[in-house]
Design a protein around this motif. Structure first.
Motif, PDB file in Angstrom:
ATOM      1  N   ALA A  46       0.834  -1.202   0.000  1.00  0.00           N
ATOM      2  CA  ALA A  46       0.000   0.000   0.000  1.00  0.00           C
ATOM      3  C   ALA A  46       0.863   1.244   0.000  1.00  0.00           C
ATOM      4  O   ALA A  46       1.976   1.253   0.545  1.00  0.00           O
ATOM      5  N   PRO A  47       0.406   2.348  -0.625  1.00  0.00           N
ATOM      6  CA  PRO A  47       1.188   3.596  -0.618  1.00  0.00           C
ATOM      7  C   PRO A  47       1.353   4.144   0.790  1.00  0.00           C
ATOM      8  O   PRO A  47       0.458   4.001   1.636  1.00  0.00           O
ATOM      9  N   LEU A  48       2.487   4.782   1.034  1.00  0.00           N
ATOM     10  CA  LEU A  48       2.808   5.292   2.364  1.00  0.00           C
ATOM     11  C   LEU A  48       2.164   6.641   2.649  1.00  0.00           C
ATOM     12  O   LEU A  48       1.986   7.012   3.815  1.00  0.00           O
ATOM     13  N   GLN A  49       1.835   7.388   1.609  1.00  0.00           N
ATOM     14  CA  GLN A  49       1.249   8.718   1.814  1.00  0.00           C
ATOM     15  C   GLN A  49       0.107   8.928   0.821  1.00  0.00           C
ATOM     16  O   GLN A  49       0.288   8.740  -0.384  1.00  0.00           O
ATOM     17  N   TRP A  50      -1.040   9.305   1.339  1.00  0.00           N
ATOM     18  CA  TRP A  50      -2.174   9.613   0.478  1.00  0.00           C
ATOM     19  C   TRP A  50      -3.151  10.521   1.218  1.00  0.00           C
ATOM     20  O   TRP A  50      -3.108  10.658   2.442  1.00  0.00           O
ATOM     21  N   GLU A  51      -4.036  11.134   0.451  1.00  0.00           N
ATOM     22  CA  GLU A  51      -5.112  11.958   0.985  1.00  0.00           C
ATOM     23  C   GLU A  51      -6.423  11.522   0.348  1.00  0.00           C
ATOM     24  O   GLU A  51      -6.437  11.069  -0.802  1.00  0.00           O
ATOM     25  N   GLY A  52      -7.503  11.656   1.081  1.00  0.00           N
ATOM     26  CA  GLY A  52      -8.790  11.258   0.540  1.00  0.00           C
ATOM     27  C   GLY A  52      -9.896  11.494   1.541  1.00  0.00           C
ATOM     28  O   GLY A  52      -9.778  12.313   2.464  1.00  0.00           O
ATOM     29  N   ARG A  53     -10.974  10.766   1.372  1.00  0.00           N
ATOM     30  CA  ARG A  53     -12.129  10.888   2.260  1.00  0.00           C
ATOM     31  C   ARG A  53     -12.501   9.511   2.793  1.00  0.00           C
ATOM     32  O   ARG A  53     -12.153   8.481   2.203  1.00  0.00           O
ATOM     33  N   SER A  54     -13.204   9.520   3.910  1.00  0.00           N
ATOM     34  CA  SER A  54     -13.603   8.259   4.530  1.00  0.00           C
ATOM     35  C   SER A  54     -14.963   8.410   5.198  1.00  0.00           C
ATOM     36  O   SER A  54     -15.403   9.518   5.511  1.00  0.00           O
ATOM     37  N   VAL A  55     -15.600   7.273   5.398  1.00  0.00           N
ATOM     38  CA  VAL A  55     -16.815   7.186   6.204  1.00  0.00           C
ATOM     39  C   VAL A  55     -16.625   6.032   7.181  1.00  0.00           C
ATOM     40  O   VAL A  55     -16.431   4.884   6.760  1.00  0.00           O
ATOM     41  N   GLU A  56     -16.625   6.353   8.460  1.00  0.00           N
ATOM     42  CA  GLU A  56     -16.488   5.327   9.488  1.00  0.00           C
ATOM     43  C   GLU A  56     -17.838   5.091  10.157  1.00  0.00           C
ATOM     44  O   GLU A  56     -18.455   6.028  10.655  1.00  0.00           O
ATOM     45  N   TYR A  57     -18.274   3.847  10.141  1.00  0.00           N
ATOM     46  CA  TYR A  57     -19.531   3.481  10.792  1.00  0.00           C
ATOM     47  C   TYR A  57     -19.226   2.783  12.107  1.00  0.00           C
ATOM     48  O   TYR A  57     -18.539   1.756  12.134  1.00  0.00           O
ATOM     49  N   ASP A  58     -19.701   3.366  13.200  1.00  0.00           N
ATOM     50  CA  ASP A  58     -19.527   2.792  14.536  1.00  0.00           C
ATOM     51  C   ASP A  58     -20.750   1.920  14.825  1.00  0.00           C
ATOM     52  O   ASP A  58     -21.864   2.424  14.981  1.00  0.00           O
ATOM     53  N   HIS A  59     -20.535   0.621  14.894  1.00  0.00           N
ATOM     54  CA  HIS A  59     -21.660  -0.302  15.060  1.00  0.00           C
ATOM     55  C   HIS A  59     -22.263  -0.235  16.461  1.00  0.00           C
ATOM     56  O   HIS A  59     -23.404  -0.650  16.655  1.00  0.00           O
ATOM     57  N   SER A  60     -21.534   0.271  17.437  1.00  0.00           N
ATOM     58  CA  SER A  60     -22.075   0.368  18.795  1.00  0.00           C
ATOM     59  C   SER A  60     -23.027   1.547  18.949  1.00  0.00           C
ATOM     60  O   SER A  60     -23.982   1.496  19.727  1.00  0.00           O
ATOM     61  N   THR A  61     -22.778   2.619  18.197  1.00  0.00           N
ATOM     62  CA  THR A  61     -23.622   3.811  18.293  1.00  0.00           C
ATOM     63  C   THR A  61     -24.540   3.985  17.087  1.00  0.00           C
ATOM     64  O   THR A  61     -25.513   4.745  17.147  1.00  0.00           O
ATOM     65  N   GLY A  62     -24.222   3.295  15.983  1.00  0.00           N
ATOM     66  CA  GLY A  62     -25.013   3.447  14.770  1.00  0.00           C
ATOM     67  C   GLY A  62     -24.755   4.744  14.041  1.00  0.00           C
ATOM     68  O   GLY A  62     -25.578   5.174  13.229  1.00  0.00           O
ATOM     69  N   ARG A  63     -23.614   5.380  14.283  1.00  0.00           N
ATOM     70  CA  ARG A  63     -23.308   6.675  13.691  1.00  0.00           C
ATOM     71  C   ARG A  63     -22.246   6.561  12.600  1.00  0.00           C
ATOM     72  O   ARG A  63     -21.295   5.798  12.725  1.00  0.00           O
ATOM     73  N   ASN A  64     -22.447   7.352  11.553  1.00  0.00           N
ATOM     74  CA  ASN A  64     -21.450   7.504  10.498  1.00  0.00           C
ATOM     75  C   ASN A  64     -20.662   8.788  10.712  1.00  0.00           C
ATOM     76  O   ASN A  64     -21.253   9.829  11.005  1.00  0.00           O
ATOM     77  N   THR A  65     -19.351   8.711  10.577  1.00  0.00           N
ATOM     78  CA  THR A  65     -18.502   9.900  10.654  1.00  0.00           C
ATOM     79  C   THR A  65     -17.792  10.065   9.321  1.00  0.00           C
ATOM     80  O   THR A  65     -16.977   9.225   8.927  1.00  0.00           O
ATOM     81  N   ARG A  66     -18.114  11.157   8.634  1.00  0.00           N
ATOM     82  CA  ARG A  66     -17.480  11.454   7.351  1.00  0.00           C
ATOM     83  C   ARG A  66     -16.321  12.412   7.586  1.00  0.00           C
ATOM     84  O   ARG A  66     -16.448  13.352   8.368  1.00  0.00           O
ATOM     85  N   ALA A  67     -15.222  12.178   6.907  1.00  0.00           N
ATOM     86  CA  ALA A  67     -14.034  12.992   7.179  1.00  0.00           C
ATOM     87  C   ALA A  67     -13.122  13.060   5.971  1.00  0.00           C
ATOM     88  O   ALA A  67     -13.158  12.202   5.081  1.00  0.00           O
ATOM     89  N   VAL A  68     -12.301  14.113   5.967  1.00  0.00           N
ATOM     90  CA  VAL A  68     -11.173  14.233   5.041  1.00  0.00           C
ATOM     91  C   VAL A  68      -9.944  13.696   5.772  1.00  0.00           C
ATOM     92  O   VAL A  68      -9.683  14.078   6.916  1.00  0.00           O
ATOM     93  N   VAL A  69      -9.217  12.803   5.126  1.00  0.00           N
ATOM     94  CA  VAL A  69      -8.102  12.110   5.776  1.00  0.00           C
ATOM     95  C   VAL A  69      -6.793  12.406   5.057  1.00  0.00           C
ATOM     96  O   VAL A  69      -6.722  12.359   3.825  1.00  0.00           O
ATOM     97  N   SER A  70      -5.759  12.718   5.834  1.00  0.00           N
ATOM     98  CA  SER A  70      -4.383  12.798   5.331  1.00  0.00           C
ATOM     99  C   SER A  70      -3.588  11.716   6.060  1.00  0.00           C
ATOM    100  O   SER A  70      -3.495  11.726   7.283  1.00  0.00           O
ATOM    101  N   TYR A  71      -3.032  10.802   5.279  1.00  0.00           N
ATOM    102  CA  TYR A  71      -2.351   9.630   5.858  1.00  0.00           C
ATOM    103  C   TYR A  71      -0.867   9.666   5.504  1.00  0.00           C
ATOM    104  O   TYR A  71      -0.495   9.730   4.329  1.00  0.00           O
ATOM    105  N   ASP A  72      -0.023   9.643   6.532  1.00  0.00           N
ATOM    106  CA  ASP A  72       1.426   9.654   6.355  1.00  0.00           C
ATOM    107  C   ASP A  72       2.012   8.456   7.092  1.00  0.00           C
ATOM    108  O   ASP A  72       2.420   8.552   8.251  1.00  0.00           O
ATOM    109  N   GLY A  73       2.046   7.329   6.407  1.00  0.00           N
ATOM    110  CA  GLY A  73       2.587   6.121   7.019  1.00  0.00           C
ATOM    111  C   GLY A  73       4.079   6.184   7.227  1.00  0.00           C
ATOM    112  O   GLY A  73       4.627   5.528   8.114  1.00  0.00           O
ATOM    113  N   GLN A  74       4.756   6.984   6.427  1.00  0.00           N
ATOM    114  CA  GLN A  74       6.212   7.109   6.549  1.00  0.00           C
ATOM    115  C   GLN A  74       6.604   7.700   7.895  1.00  0.00           C
ATOM    116  O   GLN A  74       7.591   7.291   8.509  1.00  0.00           O
TER     117      GLN A  74
END
Length: 224
Positions: A46-74
């Protein structure tokens, strides 16, 4: 025509028919299902650095969290900026900066820029496919013509351990598509990724604002 020539022609015809039949069987899925694909020797990288969007669904609360993500694995850091979708009374939106090498999490309230600084206790968990993962499946997302091929991996160990993590990654560039975590046989979170771009356009997103110099030492509540 000599008898030997007739035999040779007959054998050649049978050979050609066999080859055509083999090609047709190889090209056309049986019963409408794709042919099985041999498991790859190793997971993709997988690439070490990327930017994008995500949707996280928490099954305990039933809530979706939409976010802009910057990922720096390096450098083992992630910045998550919650997206404001619609109007939710008493809902606060935060920016999170995870600095795993410093074991610090900054939480910034987007409206007031109030900041909290807490210890980051969980270990660094990169968005990738560990080398010891178990290959589960390979398939196309969507309908005909979409041609988005993905592989599914997990941490399942046959006859020893059920999966606690399942990751779906694109075959072409090994971008994350979805990750699902399970605890005590119940799914805890499911996260989908999309609109990914390679690299970090602005490294400054990992620098906390000046308000974090006087940060509180406890997490802020997302409600009123």
């Amino acid at each position: 025509m000599h008898f030997c020539e007739i035999v040779k022609c007959s054998e050649m015809n049978r050979f050609l028919v066999s080859m055509v039949t083999f090609c047709l069987l190889a090209a056309v899925p049986l019963h409408g299902h794709p042919r099985a694909i041999a498991p790859p020797a190793q997971p993709c990288l997988a690439p070490l650095q990327w930017e994008g969007r995500s949707v996280e669904y928490d099954h305990s609360t039933g809530r979706n969290t939409r976010a802009v993500v910057s990922y720096d694995g390096q450098n083992q850091r992630i910045r998550v900026l919650e997206e404001k979708k619609g109007h939710t009374p008493c809902k606060k939106f935060f920016e999170y900066i995870y600095l795993y090498k410093n074991a610090v999490l900054f939480q910034i309230e987007q409206g007031t820029k109030q900041c909290s600084k807490t210890a980051l206790t969980q270990a660094w968990d990169p968005y990738d496919i560990p080398d010891n993962s178990t290959y589960e499946d390979q398939y196309f997302i969507g309908g005909p013509g979409d041609m988005i091929e993905v592989q599914e991996w997990s941490d399942r160990k046959p006859a020893r351990k059920n999966e606690a993590w399942v990751g779906i990654y694109t075959v072409k560039d090994c971008y994350p598509v979805q990750e699902t975590y399970t605890r005590n046989y119940s799914v805890t979170t499911s996260t989908r990724f999309f609109d990914l771009q390679l690299g970090i356009s602005d490294p400054a997103v990992f620098t906390p604002p000046s308000t974090c110099e006087a940060a509180r030492l406890e997490r802020m509540s997302p409600g009123c």
